[in-house]
Design an enzyme around this catalytic site. Structure first.
Site, PDB file in Angstrom:
ATOM      1  N   GLU A   1      27.052  81.579 -43.240  1.00 53.73           N
ATOM      2  CA  GLU A   1      25.818  82.054 -44.019  1.00 53.73           C
ATOM      3  C   GLU A   1      24.918  81.103 -44.329  1.00 53.73           C
ATOM      4  OE1 GLU A   1      26.767  84.791 -47.493  1.00 53.73           O
ATOM      5  OE2 GLU A   1      25.304  84.201 -48.314  1.00 53.73           O
TER       6      GLU A   1
ATOM      7  N   GLU B   1      17.317  81.604 -52.997  1.00 56.93           N
ATOM      8  CA  GLU B   1      17.754  82.325 -53.833  1.00 56.93           C
ATOM      9  C   GLU B   1      17.344  82.021 -55.402  1.00 56.93           C
ATOM     10  OE1 GLU B   1      21.932  84.360 -53.120  1.00 56.93           O
ATOM     11  OE2 GLU B   1      21.949  81.990 -52.845  1.00 56.93           O
TER      12      GLU B   1
END
Length: 765
Positions: free
Chosen positions: A148, A153
C-alpha cells in the site's frame, strides 16, 4: 478562484524544478504527463472513476459508510468535493456517511509520479487520504502482503502535519515519513502532494519539498522465501481518494467537530490529480544488503545474557505478580493467573538466531507444587511466529533439567524472544528457573531433501516469484542457447524462447529431492502455453509424460492468456524422493510455464495438523486481535488453537483458511471436523470462491454456522458442487463476529481432524 489555483499549482511545480526538494528535485517534467483529472465537468467522470460502497467498521473501526450520494461526492467550481455528513436520527442514534472513489480497472499504473493538489477537512476524527492499492490484491496475498502506498494523510485534529507511508510485509511492516508546514495549514490552503515511485526507490514530496524516501521493503508469506525485490511494489496500482470519519489511528469526532455542510470543515477539496511516467524503468534492481546477525556469547558459548537487566517481567489480561531475579536464578511469583497463558510472562528480548543453524535450549526448573509452564522462542517482529515451541512443561517441587534441540529454518533474526509463560494454567505456585542456556550446536543440512511448504506444495518457488531473477531453487540446463527468463508483468510466468530445431532436452528446468510418503496420492500439475503448438516432456520418478502444448486463448475481459492445465496422479508404494524435470526445448517456439505443484491429492491438505501449519493461514483483520499455534496433546494428536482477544465487528475478520482447494462440478462432498471453544459461541465454515479480483466470494458449500463450547464435538455437512469446476477455492473457518456477535472476552477456539472428501463420483459421459 480557479485561476488562482492554477497559478499556485505552477508555483509548486516551479519550486520542485528549482531544486527546493532538499537537494533532490523531481525527475519528472510536464513532458512525462500520461494522465490527468482536472474535475472541470459538471459531475464525476465515471469512465475514469469508481465509487466504493462499504459499511461502517469495514476497516480500522471507522464510523462512516461509503456510498455514491451526491451529497457526499460532487464537483464544484472545478474541484472534487468529498463531504463527510453526520446524520442524527429521531431516536438519538448517530450515523456518518462519506465518499471514497478509485480508478481501479480504469487507470492502473506501475511506477511514476502521482500528484494531487488539495485541501483537507479540519476537526477531530477526520482522516482524508490520497493513496494507492494494487489492482490485484491476490497477486502477492492479502493486505499487507500486497503493499500500500499512502501519498497523503492528515489527521483532522493536527492539520499542519502530513504523513506519507508505505505498508508491506508479512509480518506487517511500514516506512513512514512526516512533514510539518513551517507556516499555514493544510485545511486552509491548497498544497501539492506527490509520490515518485521507481523500482528501487519511493520518494514523498509536499509542495516540491522531498521529505521522505524509502529503498528497503519486502513481502513474503509465512513459511515461504521473500518475493523478488522490488515486490510488492512491482505491479500496477490504482488511485484512491477518500475521507474517513473516526478510526483506530485518527480517533473519533468530539463535541467540537463541525459537520455543517455550509462550511468547509468536513470537506476535502481536490483541484486535480496527475500521473507522470517515464517511457521505461530499469527493474533489474536488488534490495539493499542487510547487516548480518551477530550472536554474542559468553565464554561457555551461551547466547542467553545472565544479567538482571536483560530480563523483562510482563503482566496482562488480569495477571498479577512479581519476579525476584539476579539474572541467573529467577523466582516468578503470582497472585492471580489472569485469563491468558501469557498473562504472567518472563522473557529475554533480542535473542539472535541465524538461519540454517541447530541450537540446544536448556534450563533447570521446579515449583512449590506440581504445575505447568509454557516456554518457547518467538519472533516479535514477525507476528510472534514460533522459532521453537511452545512447549508445555510439567514442573514438580523437585529440580529437573529440560533440554530441547531445534533448527532455525526462518530468516536470521537478531531480535527473537525467549519466553516463560506462567499465566492461566490453574496454579499460582511459585516457579523457579535457573541455568538458562541457548547454544549453537552446528549447521543444518537443508539440502538433504525437501518437505512441503505451508501451502502443501513440495515444489519451491513454483510460481516463479522468488530469488534472483525469480528463479530461486530451480536447476536449469540450457544446452540450446535459449533465452530463459521470468516475465515481469502482471501475468508472471517462466518464459523459454528456443532456437529452431531445439529438442525438448535442450532446456531442462528441474527440482530434486522431493520427499513423498508411501501410500499417499499426489497430484503433479502445472499450467503452460506456447506461441505455437509445441511438444514438451515432464519426468518424475520413473515416469515420462509427453505433452502437446497449444497456443493460449485470450481472456476477453483481462486480455490475459489462458494457459492449458496439465496434471497427473502419482502414488508411491513406499517413502521415496523424486526429481521433477520439465523438458522445455522447442522448435523455435516460446513456451510459458506457471503454477508448478507437487502436492497431496486432497481437497484440504494437513487437516490433522500433523505437519504443523502446512497448508494453513490465519487471517486477522486490523479491527480484530488473534493468533494461532499447533498444540500436541499427550496422545500425540495435534490441534490448531486460535487464540482470540477481539473478534472485530464482522464475521470474516478472523479466518483460519486454506487456499487452492479443488471442487469439481457435479460432485458430492462431505465436510467433517472436530471443534471446541473455551466459551460458547458461533463460528462459521465455507468453501468459497476466491473473490480477491472481483469481490465475488460465493460460498459453494453454503455458509455453515455452528455453535461450539467447552466440549470437543464432531460436526459434519454434505453439499454438491453446483457451479463450474474451480481449482482456486478457499476453505474458511470464520471466527470473527459471526451472527453479528462481537466478542471482546479472550477465548480459544480449538480445531482438528478437518476432512473434505468426495463421497460420490461424477457420472462419466
Amino acid at each position: 478562484m480557479k485561476m488562482a489555483k492554477i497559478l499556485l499549482t505552477s508555483v509548486a511545480m516551479l519550486a520542485s524544478a528549482a531544486g527546493f526538494a532538499q537537494g533532490v528535485p523531481s525527475k519528472y517534467t510536464e513532458a512525462d504527463l500520461v494522465w490527468k483529472e482536472d474535475f472541470d465537468g459538471k459531475k464525476l467522470n465515471m469512465r475514469d472513476w469508481n465509487f466504493e460502497f462499504h459499511e461502517p467498521g469495514w476497516v480500522n473501526a471507522e464510523l462512516q459508510s461509503y456510498d455514491d450520494s451526491k451529497k457526499n461526492t460532487y464537483i464544484k467550481d472545478g474541484c472534487l468535493v468529498i463531504q463527510a455528513l453526520k446524520n442524527e436520527q429521531k431516536d438519538g442514534t448517530v450515523t456518518y456517511t462519506s465518499g471514497r472513489i478509485n480508478t481501479m480497472g480504469k487507470h492502473e499504473f506501475k511506477y511514476g509520479r502521482f500528484e494531487a493538489r488539495l485541501t483537507v477537512p479540519r476537526g477531530a476524527g477526520f482522516l482524508p487520504a490520497f493513496w494507492m492499492m494494487p489492482g490485484d490484491e491476490s497477486f502477492y496475498g492479502q493486505w499487507p502482503k500486497c503493499g500500500e502506498i499512502d501519498i497523503m494523510e492528515v489527521l483532522g485534529h493536527d492539520t499542519k502535519k502530513l504523513y506519507g507511508t508505505l505498508h508491506f510485509g508479512e509480518p506487517h511492516s511500514m516506512v513512514q515519513g512526516t512533514y510539518e508546514l513551517p507556516s499555514g495549514d493544510f485545511s486552509k490552503d491548497f498544497h501539492v502532494f506527490a509520490v515518485e515511485w521507481e523500482p528501487d526507490e519511493i520518494r514523498w514530496y509536499c509542495d516540491g519539498i522531498l521529505y521522505k524516501s524509502a529503498k528497503d521493503w519486502f513481502t513474503k508469506r509465512p513459511g515461504f522465501a521473500e518475493q523478488t525485490y522490488p515486490a510488492p511494489f512491482d505491479q500496477p496500482f490504482y488511485i484512491i481518494l477518500n475521507l474517513a470519519v473516526g478510526g483506530s489511528w485518527v480517533g473519533y469526532p468530539d463535541e467540537n467537530t463541525n459537520f455543517d455542510p455550509r462550511l468547509d470543515d468536513a470537506k476535502m477539496y481536490v483541484d486535480y490529480v496527475k500521473v507522470y511516467q517515464k517511457k521505461e524503468y530499469n527493474e533489474d534492481v536488488d534490495r539493499p544488503e542487510r547487516a548480518p546477525v551477530v550472536a554474542k556469547t559468553d565464554s561457555t558459548g551461551n547466547i542467553v545474557v545472565q544479567t538482571k537487566d536483560a530480563w523483562v517481567f510482563k503482566m496482562t489480561g488480569g495477571g498479577a505478580g512479581n519476579v525476584v531475579s539476579d539474572g541467573k536464578t529467577h523466582e516468578i511469583h503470582m497472585r492471580t493467573t489472569g485469563s491468558l497463558e501469557y498473562s504472567i510472562q518472563f522473557e529475554q528480548l533480542k535473542v539472535p538466531l541465524n538461519q540454517g543453524y541447530t541450537y540446544r535450549y536448556s534450563f533447570d526448573a521446579w515449583a512449590d507444587e506440581e504445575r505447568t509452564i509454557i516456554t518457547g522462542i518467538t519472533a516479535p517482529n514477525n507476528s510472534y511466529e514460533r522459532r521453537f515451541g511452545d512447549m508445555k512443561i510439567k514442573l514438580t517441587p523437585k529440580k529437573q533439567h529440560y533440554s530441547f534441540d531445534f533448527t532455525m529454518l526462518a530468516d536470521s533474526d537478531p531480535e527473537c524472544c525467549l519466553e516463560y509463560n506462567c499465566g492461566a494454567q490453574g496454579s499460582i505456585a511459585t516457579v523457579y528457573i535457573t541455568n538458562v542456556r541457548l547454544e549453537k550446536t552446528g549447521e543444518a543440512d537443508l539440502s538433504a531433501g525437501k518437505g512441503c511448504l505451508p501451502d502443501g506444495n513440495y515444489i519451491v518457488n513454483g510460481q516463479f516469484q522468488e530469488g534472483k531473477k525469480r528463479l530461486c531453487n530451480w536447476d536449469i540446463k540450457n544446452n540450446a542457447n535459449a533465452e530463459i527468463s521470468v516475465t515481469n508483468d502482471h501475468f508472471r510466468m517462466l518464459k523459454v524462447v528456443s532456437p529452431k530445431k531445439t529438442k525438448p532436452d535442450g532446456v531442462v528446468v528441474s527440482q530434486s529431492g522431493l520427499k513423498l510418503e508411501g501410500g499417499k496420492h499426489y497430484v503433479i500439475k502445472f499450467d503452460a502455453y506456447s506461441s505455437k503448438t509445441s511438444n514438451i516432456e515432464v519426468t518424475y520418478a520413473d515416469v515420462k509424460q509427453k505433452i502437446r502444448v497449444l497456443a493460449a486463448r485470450t481472456d476477453p475481459k483481462t486480455k490475459a492468456p489462458i494457459p492449458g492445465h496439465y496434471e497427473w496422479i502419482y502414488s508411491p508404494a513406499k517413502d521415496t524422493e523424486i526429481d521433477l524435470s520439465l523438458f522445455l526445448g522447442t522448435d523455435g517456439a516460446t513456451v510459458y510455464v506457471d503454477n508448478v505443484f507437487v502436492k497431496e491429492n486432497r481437497v484440504v491438505v494437513n487437516g490433522e495438523f500433523d505437519a504443523g501449519t502446512t497448508g494453513w493461514e490465519l487471517y486477522a483483520h486490523p479491527n480484530s486481535s488473534a493468533s494461532y499455534e499447533i498444540e500436541t496433546e499427550a496422545d500425540g494428536n495435534k490441534q490448531a488453537l486460535v487464540k482470540i482477544d477481539n473478534t472485530g465487528n464482522l464475521d470474516w475478520m478472523i479466518q483460519l483458511k486454506q487456499n487452492g482447494c479443488l471442487l469439481e462440478k457435479g460432485k458430492l462432498y462431505k465436510i467433517t471436523l472436530r471443534a471446541k471453544s473455551s466459551m460458547e459461541r458461533m463460528i462459521m465454515l465455507a468453501l468459497q470462491r476466491d473473490g480477491t479480483k472481483d469481490d465475488n466470494w460465493y460460498p459453494y458449500s453454503n455458509t455453515l454456522k455452528f455453535k461450539v463450547g467447552p466440549e470437543m464435538k464432531e460436526y459434519s455437512w454434505q453439499f454438491t458442487m453446483g457451479m463450474e469446476t474451480d481449482p482456486k477455492v478457499i476453505f474458511t473457518i470464520s471466527m470473527g463476529a459471526v451472527s453479528n456477535k462481537v466478542i471482546t472476552d479472550p477465548h480459544t477456539v480449538t480445531i482438528d481432524s478437518i476432512v473434505v472428501e468426495e463421497i460420490q463420483k461424477k457420472e462419466s459421459r
